[in-house]
Design a protein around this motif. Sequence first.
Motif, PDB file in Angstrom:
ATOM      1  N   ILE A   1       0.857  -1.171   0.000  1.00  0.00           N
ATOM      2  CA  ILE A   1       0.000   0.000   0.000  1.00  0.00           C
ATOM      3  C   ILE A   1       0.892   1.219   0.000  1.00  0.00           C
ATOM      4  CG2 ILE A   1      -1.744   1.294   1.271  1.00  0.00           C
ATOM      5  CD1 ILE A   1      -2.663  -1.383   2.453  1.00  0.00           C
ATOM      6  N   ARG A   2       0.697   2.059  -0.989  1.00  0.00           N
ATOM      7  CA  ARG A   2       1.511   3.263  -1.097  1.00  0.00           C
ATOM      8  C   ARG A   2       0.957   4.338  -0.172  1.00  0.00           C
ATOM      9  NH1 ARG A   2       2.879   6.494  -6.642  1.00  0.00           N
ATOM     10  NH2 ARG A   2       4.393   7.874  -5.716  1.00  0.00           N
ATOM     11  N   GLN A   3       1.817   4.862   0.675  1.00  0.00           N
ATOM     12  CA  GLN A   3       1.400   5.895   1.599  1.00  0.00           C
ATOM     13  C   GLN A   3       1.947   7.230   1.126  1.00  0.00           C
ATOM     14  OE1 GLN A   3       2.431   4.954   5.595  1.00  0.00           O
ATOM     15  NE2 GLN A   3       1.242   3.075   5.631  1.00  0.00           N
ATOM     16  N   SER A   4       1.138   8.255   1.305  1.00  0.00           N
ATOM     17  CA  SER A   4       1.588   9.579   0.896  1.00  0.00           C
ATOM     18  C   SER A   4       2.648  10.084   1.870  1.00  0.00           C
ATOM     19  CB  SER A   4       0.417  10.550   0.841  1.00  0.00           C
ATOM     20  OG  SER A   4      -0.129  10.701   2.126  1.00  0.00           O
ATOM     21  N   LYS A   5       3.523  10.922   1.372  1.00  0.00           N
ATOM     22  CA  LYS A   5       4.635  11.403   2.187  1.00  0.00           C
ATOM     23  C   LYS A   5       4.233  12.538   3.115  1.00  0.00           C
ATOM     24  CE  LYS A   5       8.020   9.557  -0.658  1.00  0.00           C
ATOM     25  NZ  LYS A   5       9.232   8.957  -0.411  1.00  0.00           N
ATOM     26  N   GLY A   6       3.297  13.361   2.711  1.00  0.00           N
ATOM     27  CA  GLY A   6       2.906  14.507   3.516  1.00  0.00           C
ATOM     28  C   GLY A   6       1.756  14.181   4.459  1.00  0.00           C
ATOM     29  N   ALA A   7       1.548  15.098   5.383  1.00  0.00           N
ATOM     30  CA  ALA A   7       0.424  14.943   6.297  1.00  0.00           C
ATOM     31  C   ALA A   7      -0.876  15.261   5.561  1.00  0.00           C
ATOM     32  CB  ALA A   7       0.585  15.882   7.483  1.00  0.00           C
ATOM     33  N   PRO A   8      -1.950  14.556   5.869  1.00  0.00           N
ATOM     34  CA  PRO A   8      -3.230  14.860   5.223  1.00  0.00           C
ATOM     35  C   PRO A   8      -3.709  16.261   5.607  1.00  0.00           C
ATOM     36  CG  PRO A   8      -3.365  12.822   6.482  1.00  0.00           C
ATOM     37  CD  PRO A   8      -2.031  13.411   6.749  1.00  0.00           C
ATOM     38  N   PHE A   9      -4.219  16.976   4.634  1.00  0.00           N
ATOM     39  CA  PHE A   9      -4.647  18.354   4.850  1.00  0.00           C
ATOM     40  C   PHE A   9      -5.758  18.444   5.878  1.00  0.00           C
ATOM     41  CE2 PHE A   9      -7.291  22.039   3.696  1.00  0.00           C
ATOM     42  CZ  PHE A   9      -6.344  23.026   3.925  1.00  0.00           C
ATOM     43  N   LYS A  10      -6.614  17.424   5.933  1.00  0.00           N
ATOM     44  CA  LYS A  10      -7.747  17.495   6.858  1.00  0.00           C
ATOM     45  C   LYS A  10      -7.310  17.533   8.314  1.00  0.00           C
ATOM     46  CE  LYS A  10      -8.618  12.531   6.792  1.00  0.00           C
ATOM     47  NZ  LYS A  10      -9.574  11.505   6.440  1.00  0.00           N
TER      48      LYS A  10
ATOM     49  N   VAL B   1      -6.017  21.440   9.214  1.00  0.00           N
ATOM     50  CA  VAL B   1      -6.975  22.541   9.230  1.00  0.00           C
ATOM     51  C   VAL B   1      -7.073  23.220  10.601  1.00  0.00           C
ATOM     52  CG1 VAL B   1      -9.416  23.113   8.911  1.00  0.00           C
ATOM     53  CG2 VAL B   1      -8.261  21.673   7.261  1.00  0.00           C
ATOM     54  N   PRO B   2      -7.034  22.494  11.729  1.00  0.00           N
ATOM     55  CA  PRO B   2      -7.073  23.192  13.024  1.00  0.00           C
ATOM     56  C   PRO B   2      -5.921  24.174  13.235  1.00  0.00           C
ATOM     57  CG  PRO B   2      -7.579  20.892  13.345  1.00  0.00           C
ATOM     58  CD  PRO B   2      -7.167  21.036  11.918  1.00  0.00           C
ATOM     59  N   LEU B   3      -4.802  23.953  12.576  1.00  0.00           N
ATOM     60  CA  LEU B   3      -3.698  24.898  12.676  1.00  0.00           C
ATOM     61  C   LEU B   3      -4.023  26.221  11.995  1.00  0.00           C
ATOM     62  CD1 LEU B   3      -0.667  22.543  12.005  1.00  0.00           C
ATOM     63  CD2 LEU B   3      -1.450  23.458  14.186  1.00  0.00           C
TER      64      LEU B   3
ATOM     65  N   PHE C   1     -16.334  22.818  14.838  1.00  0.00           N
ATOM     66  CA  PHE C   1     -17.006  21.643  15.397  1.00  0.00           C
ATOM     67  C   PHE C   1     -17.502  20.706  14.299  1.00  0.00           C
ATOM     68  CE2 PHE C   1     -17.526  24.127  19.403  1.00  0.00           C
ATOM     69  CZ  PHE C   1     -16.903  23.211  20.235  1.00  0.00           C
ATOM     70  N   ALA C   2     -17.972  21.248  13.200  1.00  0.00           N
ATOM     71  CA  ALA C   2     -18.404  20.409  12.080  1.00  0.00           C
ATOM     72  C   ALA C   2     -17.225  19.634  11.506  1.00  0.00           C
ATOM     73  CB  ALA C   2     -19.057  21.269  11.003  1.00  0.00           C
ATOM     74  N   HIS C   3     -16.101  20.293  11.372  1.00  0.00           N
ATOM     75  CA  HIS C   3     -14.910  19.625  10.861  1.00  0.00           C
ATOM     76  C   HIS C   3     -14.449  18.529  11.826  1.00  0.00           C
ATOM     77  CE1 HIS C   3     -10.482  19.258  10.269  1.00  0.00           C
ATOM     78  NE2 HIS C   3     -10.892  19.114   9.029  1.00  0.00           N
ATOM     79  N   GLY C   4     -14.473  18.812  13.117  1.00  0.00           N
ATOM     80  CA  GLY C   4     -14.092  17.807  14.106  1.00  0.00           C
ATOM     81  C   GLY C   4     -15.021  16.606  14.102  1.00  0.00           C
ATOM     82  N   SER C   5     -16.307  16.851  13.979  1.00  0.00           N
ATOM     83  CA  SER C   5     -17.250  15.723  13.943  1.00  0.00           C
ATOM     84  C   SER C   5     -17.096  14.925  12.654  1.00  0.00           C
ATOM     85  CB  SER C   5     -18.678  16.210  14.124  1.00  0.00           C
ATOM     86  OG  SER C   5     -19.044  17.062  13.072  1.00  0.00           O
ATOM     87  N   TYR C   6     -16.742  15.594  11.553  1.00  0.00           N
ATOM     88  CA  TYR C   6     -16.468  14.877  10.307  1.00  0.00           C
ATOM     89  C   TYR C   6     -15.265  13.958  10.478  1.00  0.00           C
ATOM     90  CZ  TYR C   6     -14.258  14.023   5.822  1.00  0.00           C
ATOM     91  OH  TYR C   6     -13.624  13.426   4.773  1.00  0.00           O
TER      92      TYR C   6
END
Length: 78
Positions: free
Chosen positions: A16-25, A28-30, A62-67
């Motif tokens: 399974i190929r994993q992406s090198k960067g952190a996922p953008f989702k 977002v809290p930053l 809060f919507a993003h966190g619940s997602y």
Amino acid sequence: MSSSSSHPAEGDDVYIRQSKGAPFKFLVPLIYAPVLPLIRIALKHKPVLRDRLFIGVLVGAFAHGSYLVSDLYDSESK
């Protein structure tokens, strides 16, 4: 007649190929965490706009966190 299946045969290595960067989702809290106090500071002379914008960003957070949590639970239930 051979059956074609999407599942690999036993003994086959699956990579399974994993992406090198952190996922953008998860980053977002930053972005919106420092925005909340900046809204309170920058709009202190416009209390109606300040409160509406602050609540809007907070609801979005809060919507993003619940997602993220629901996405995590969905991946664990599979």
